[in-house]
Motif scaffolding. Structure first.
Motif, short mmCIF file in Angstrom:
data_model
loop_
_atom_site.label_atom_id
_atom_site.label_comp_id
_atom_site.label_asym_id
_atom_site.label_seq_id
_atom_site.Cartn_x
_atom_site.Cartn_y
_atom_site.Cartn_z
N HIS A 11 -23.49 -60.61 3.29
CA HIS A 11 -22.98 -59.74 4.35
C HIS A 11 -21.75 -60.35 5.00
CE1 HIS A 11 -22.73 -58.24 8.53
NE2 HIS A 11 -23.01 -57.08 7.96
N ARG A 12 -21.82 -61.65 5.24
CA ARG A 12 -20.66 -62.33 5.83
C ARG A 12 -19.45 -62.22 4.92
NH1 ARG A 12 -20.45 -68.87 6.40
NH2 ARG A 12 -18.21 -69.07 6.84
N ARG A 13 -19.68 -62.32 3.62
CA ARG A 13 -18.57 -62.23 2.66
C ARG A 13 -17.93 -60.85 2.69
NH1 ARG A 13 -16.67 -61.90 -2.71
NH2 ARG A 13 -16.11 -63.93 -3.60
N SER A 14 -18.77 -59.82 2.77
CA SER A 14 -18.25 -58.44 2.74
C SER A 14 -17.69 -58.00 4.09
CB SER A 14 -19.37 -57.48 2.32
OG SER A 14 -20.41 -57.45 3.28
N ALA A 15 -18.06 -58.72 5.17
CA ALA A 15 -17.64 -58.31 6.51
C ALA A 15 -16.54 -59.20 7.08
CB ALA A 15 -18.85 -58.32 7.45
N LEU A 16 -15.90 -60.00 6.26
CA LEU A 16 -14.82 -60.84 6.75
C LEU A 16 -13.73 -59.97 7.39
CD1 LEU A 16 -14.40 -63.37 3.79
CD2 LEU A 16 -15.19 -63.91 6.09
N PRO A 17 -13.22 -60.36 8.55
CA PRO A 17 -12.18 -59.56 9.21
C PRO A 17 -10.92 -59.41 8.38
CG PRO A 17 -12.38 -61.73 10.24
CD PRO A 17 -13.56 -61.57 9.32
N GLU A 18 -10.72 -60.34 7.46
CA GLU A 18 -9.53 -60.26 6.61
C GLU A 18 -9.54 -59.03 5.72
OE1 GLU A 18 -9.75 -64.35 8.04
OE2 GLU A 18 -11.23 -63.02 7.12
N HIS A 19 -10.74 -58.51 5.39
CA HIS A 19 -10.80 -57.30 4.56
C HIS A 19 -10.10 -56.13 5.26
CE1 HIS A 19 -13.32 -59.14 1.60
NE2 HIS A 19 -14.36 -59.27 2.39
N ALA A 20 -10.47 -55.89 6.51
CA ALA A 20 -9.86 -54.78 7.26
C ALA A 20 -8.38 -55.05 7.49
CB ALA A 20 -10.57 -54.60 8.60
N ASP B 22 -0.75 -64.12 3.58
CA ASP B 22 -1.44 -65.03 4.50
C ASP B 22 -2.90 -64.62 4.68
OD1 ASP B 22 -1.47 -67.10 6.75
OD2 ASP B 22 -2.02 -65.29 7.84
N ALA B 23 -3.14 -63.32 4.90
CA ALA B 23 -4.51 -62.83 5.08
C ALA B 23 -5.33 -63.03 3.81
CB ALA B 23 -4.50 -61.35 5.46
N THR B 24 -4.71 -62.84 2.66
CA THR B 24 -5.40 -63.03 1.39
C THR B 24 -5.78 -64.50 1.19
OG1 THR B 24 -4.21 -61.17 0.37
CG2 THR B 24 -5.21 -62.77 -1.12
N ALA B 25 -4.89 -65.39 1.58
CA ALA B 25 -5.18 -66.82 1.46
C ALA B 25 -6.35 -67.21 2.38
CB ALA B 25 -3.94 -67.64 1.82
N ARG B 26 -6.35 -66.65 3.59
CA ARG B 26 -7.45 -66.93 4.51
C ARG B 26 -8.77 -66.35 3.99
NH1 ARG B 26 -6.57 -64.04 8.69
NH2 ARG B 26 -4.39 -63.39 8.52
N ARG B 27 -8.69 -65.14 3.44
CA ARG B 27 -9.91 -64.53 2.87
C ARG B 27 -10.43 -65.35 1.70
NH1 ARG B 27 -8.90 -59.74 -1.02
NH2 ARG B 27 -8.33 -61.62 -2.19
N ASP B 28 -9.54 -65.76 0.82
CA ASP B 28 -9.98 -66.52 -0.36
C ASP B 28 -10.55 -67.88 0.03
OD1 ASP B 28 -9.15 -64.41 -1.88
OD2 ASP B 28 -7.28 -65.34 -2.57
N ALA B 29 -10.00 -68.47 1.09
CA ALA B 29 -10.54 -69.75 1.57
C ALA B 29 -11.96 -69.53 2.11
CB ALA B 29 -9.65 -70.32 2.66
N ALA B 30 -12.15 -68.43 2.84
CA ALA B 30 -13.49 -68.12 3.35
C ALA B 30 -14.44 -67.82 2.20
CB ALA B 30 -13.42 -66.93 4.31
N PHE B 31 -13.94 -67.10 1.19
CA PHE B 31 -14.75 -66.84 0.00
C PHE B 31 -15.23 -68.14 -0.61
CE2 PHE B 31 -13.02 -62.43 -1.50
CZ PHE B 31 -13.80 -61.82 -0.54
N GLY B 32 -14.32 -69.12 -0.70
CA GLY B 32 -14.68 -70.39 -1.33
C GLY B 32 -15.81 -71.09 -0.58
N GLU B 33 -15.72 -71.09 0.75
CA GLU B 33 -16.76 -71.74 1.55
C GLU B 33 -18.09 -71.01 1.40
OE1 GLU B 33 -15.43 -71.88 5.54
OE2 GLU B 33 -13.72 -73.21 5.14
N ILE B 34 -18.03 -69.68 1.50
CA ILE B 34 -19.27 -68.88 1.40
C ILE B 34 -19.89 -69.02 0.02
CG2 ILE B 34 -20.19 -66.54 1.42
CD1 ILE B 34 -18.03 -65.88 3.53
N ASP B 35 -19.08 -68.92 -1.01
CA ASP B 35 -19.60 -69.00 -2.38
C ASP B 35 -20.18 -70.37 -2.68
OD1 ASP B 35 -18.79 -66.40 -2.67
OD2 ASP B 35 -17.01 -66.85 -3.86
N GLU B 36 -19.56 -71.40 -2.11
CA GLU B 36 -20.09 -72.75 -2.32
C GLU B 36 -21.48 -72.87 -1.70
OE1 GLU B 36 -18.92 -77.44 -1.44
OE2 GLU B 36 -17.60 -75.81 -0.79
N GLU B 37 -21.62 -72.36 -0.48
CA GLU B 37 -22.93 -72.42 0.17
C GLU B 37 -23.94 -71.54 -0.56
OE1 GLU B 37 -25.10 -71.67 4.51
OE2 GLU B 37 -22.91 -71.54 4.33
#
Length: 247
Positions: free
Chosen positions: A26-35, A148-163
């Motif tokens: 849910h956190r992955r799909s609800a990242l503010p960077e998506h909107a 910039d937003a894509t880079a921030r989203r992908d960084a968040a993806f990396g953290e979430i996917d790792e966990e």
């Protein structure tokens, strides 16, 4: 179905890990960077459409200017030829001289009108060029924001996917220690019940549906053998007894 109390307790551990995986998804799909990316992408599409329109207008003006300049040049050359004829003295007929002078005057007026057209087209072209420049800068700015937003989203993806990967591995280990038939029932119920297949009985309340068991249900739970796999009468989830069940 029967299962050792310890196995039923481990099922709660599996459930907790599954809940964590749901939260991460849910956190992955609800990242503010998506909107943010969606909004910026819409803006970019509109700006690119405007840029194409402005570029088309500039190109049309360029062709129109070229045509108008060619018309001016054609009239200028014709007027120059007529003036040469007039100055040469070769034409002696008063009528022919009058006609030639009238044509030269007409050509002069025509040249003036066409030069005005050239100036008007040049002004429109300059305006279109300025619009193209402005829109090009705005497109570049929005593209940079998207990057910039894509880079921030992908960084968040990396953290979430790792966990999520770590939790998935842990889930696999814990689930491997649960009897297969119990785990199969749990997975089936979890799919049917919105991700919650097993719930703890805490202080006489099912933590799956949050409803308190009535006296009849409590007596049935008290009478059941420790290895009996119980089901909540309200939500039908697996009901796991612990030392805090309030029995």
């Amino acid at each position: 179905m029967n299962a050792a109390p310890a196995d039923q307790i481990r099922l709660l551990d599996v459930q907790a890990l599954d809940v964590r995986l749901q939260q991460l998804a849910h956190r992955r799909s609800a990242l503010p960077e998506h909107a943010e990316i969606d909004s910026l992408t819409k803006d970019l599409t509109q700006l690119r459409d405007l840029l194409v329109a402005a570029g088309t207008e500039e190109s049309d003006c360029a062709r129109e200017q070229t045509k108008a300049e060619q018309d001016v040049d054609q009239v200028r050359r014709r007027a120059a030829r007529d003036q040469q004829r007039l100055d040469s003295g070769a034409i002696t007929s008063p009528k022919d001289l009058e006609n030639l002078q009238r044509e030269i005057a007409s050509l002069a007026k025509r040249q003036g009108d066409l030069e005005d057209v050239v100036l008007e087209v040049m002004e429109r072209r300059e305006s279109a060029q300025e619009r193209v420049g402005e829109l090009t800068e705005r497109v570049s700015s929005v593209e940079a924001k998207i990057a910039d937003a894509t880079a921030r989203r992908d960084a968040a993806f990396g953290e979430i996917d790792e966990e999520a990967g770590s939790v998935t591995k842990e889930r696999s280990v814990v689930a491997g220690s649960v009897p297969a038939d119990l785990l199969k029932l749990y997975d089936k119920l979890r799919e049917q019940q919105g991700g919650i297949g097993a719930a703890r009985l805490f202080q006489r309340r099912c933590e799956g549906c949050r409803l308190e068991l009535n006296i009849t249900e409590l007596n049935e739970v008290r009478a059941a053998a420790a290895d009996t796999v119980l089901r909540c009468e309200n939500c039908r989830r697996i009901l796991v007894r612990t030392s805090e069940s309030g029995l």
